[in-house]
Design an enzyme around this catalytic site. Structure first.
Site, mmCIF file in Angstrom:
data_model
loop_
_atom_site.group_PDB
_atom_site.id
_atom_site.type_symbol
_atom_site.label_atom_id
_atom_site.label_comp_id
_atom_site.label_asym_id
_atom_site.label_seq_id
_atom_site.Cartn_x
_atom_site.Cartn_y
_atom_site.Cartn_z
ATOM 1 N N GLU A 13 1.004 -8.882 8.747
ATOM 2 C CA GLU A 13 1.757 -9.164 7.256
ATOM 3 C C GLU A 13 2.402 -10.327 7.163
ATOM 4 O O GLU A 13 2.646 -10.920 6.032
ATOM 5 C CB GLU A 13 2.477 -7.868 6.951
ATOM 6 N N GLY A 79 -0.979 1.977 0.346
ATOM 7 C CA GLY A 79 -1.974 3.139 -0.170
ATOM 8 C C GLY A 79 -2.325 3.046 -1.527
ATOM 9 O O GLY A 79 -0.811 3.160 -2.267
ATOM 10 N N MET A 177 5.787 2.306 3.328
ATOM 11 C CA MET A 177 6.656 2.887 4.438
ATOM 12 C C MET A 177 8.068 1.863 4.490
ATOM 13 O O MET A 177 8.810 2.396 5.320
ATOM 14 C CB MET A 177 6.146 3.149 5.836
ATOM 15 N N GLU A 178 8.163 1.224 3.538
ATOM 16 C CA GLU A 178 9.329 0.276 3.487
ATOM 17 C C GLU A 178 9.919 0.096 2.457
ATOM 18 O O GLU A 178 11.225 -0.410 2.299
ATOM 19 C CB GLU A 178 9.263 -1.226 4.680
ATOM 20 N N ASP A 201 -6.190 0.882 1.308
ATOM 21 C CA ASP A 201 -6.838 2.349 1.506
ATOM 22 C C ASP A 201 -6.279 2.725 0.039
ATOM 23 O O ASP A 201 -5.318 2.380 -0.625
ATOM 24 C CB ASP A 201 -6.533 3.065 2.945
#
Ligand code: ADE
Length: 236
Positions: A13, A79, A177-178, A201
């Site tokens: 990333e 996602g 997740m962050e 995704d």
């Protein structure tokens, strides 16, 4: 003077952004390497924070305390929680919320995401950064982005039932997740932020297959938007 902190959880990333920097000095805190230098003419600090909320929050505090950043961008993959948001499309955060923070049994006012004692449930992103991110996303992938809520938690989502619950609880359009932890820590420090994510995704039962296939493509595309954002910020 503006100084932009750029955070990605994983190497893929941030690696292309790091390579574009000039006059770089590297220092390490809490096991994270901070690349301090010039990106597109802008003072910037680029860092890989590691996966999850604690890593993300620690990283923001270090960027604030040690590097005195004036703005923070979180770049990476996510996602999709919205049928129209396809793999490769972008999300720009209007705000960010936890999908795994739940104290509702203590008090009916504590809906999912609400951290007891805080005045906000979703941490609002900065209008200037949202506007610049819009222009950057339009340049990289015209028409293929949305502004909306980002939902974060310490969980990779690959189950339709969990995906549907996150949507029902938060109204978010992507999950990762962050973002909310970065938003929370930036908000507490009074530092403006935005989360920019590319979809890797669909956060359902296809995610286990799609994620490894599209992770690198999406991450690099998002890094291109973030770099364009830096370019645009210089001219503001
Ligand atoms: N990052 C990219 N895809 C994700 C997913 N499905 N769940 C959590 N984080 C993600």
């Amino acid at each position: 003077m503006m100084k932009l902190g750029i955070i990605g959880a994983m190497s893929v990333e941030v690696e292309t952004i790091k390579r574009q920097m000039q006059d770089v000095s590297v220092s390490a805190y809490a096991g994270m390497e901070f690349y301090c230098g010039i990106l597109e003419g802008l003072n910037a600090v680029v860092v890989q924070c590691g996966v999850g909320k604690v890593n993300a929050a620690l990283c923001v505090q270090i960027l604030c305390d040690r590097f005195c950043v004036t703005h923070i961008v979180n770049t990476g993959v996510a996602g999709s929680l919205l049928a129209e948001l396809d793999i490769g499309d972008f999300v720009i955060s209007k705000d960010a919320v936890y999908h795994d923070f739940d104290c509702h049994v203590l008090n009916d006012n504590y809906v999912v995401g609400q951290v007891p004692g805080l005045s906000v449930r979703a941490f609002p992103a900065d209008d200037f950064l949202i506007a610049v991110a819009n222009v950057a996303a339009e340049k990289v992938h015209p028409g293929h982005f949305r502004v909306g809520t980002v939902a974060s938690g310490d969980q990779f989502i690959c189950d339709k039932r969990i995906k549907d619950k996150i949507v029902a609880d938060t109204g978010a359009i992507c999950t990762e997740m962050e973002g909310a932890a970065i938003a929370h820590a930036a908000w507490r420090n009074g530092v403006p932020f935005v989360v920019i994510r590319a979809i890797s995704d669909k956060a359902d039962d296809s995610a286990e297959m799609d994620y490894p296939t599209f992770e690198a493509i999406a991450a690099k595309r998002c890094a291109a938007v973030t770099q364009t954002l830096a370019q645009l910020m210089v001219s503001k």
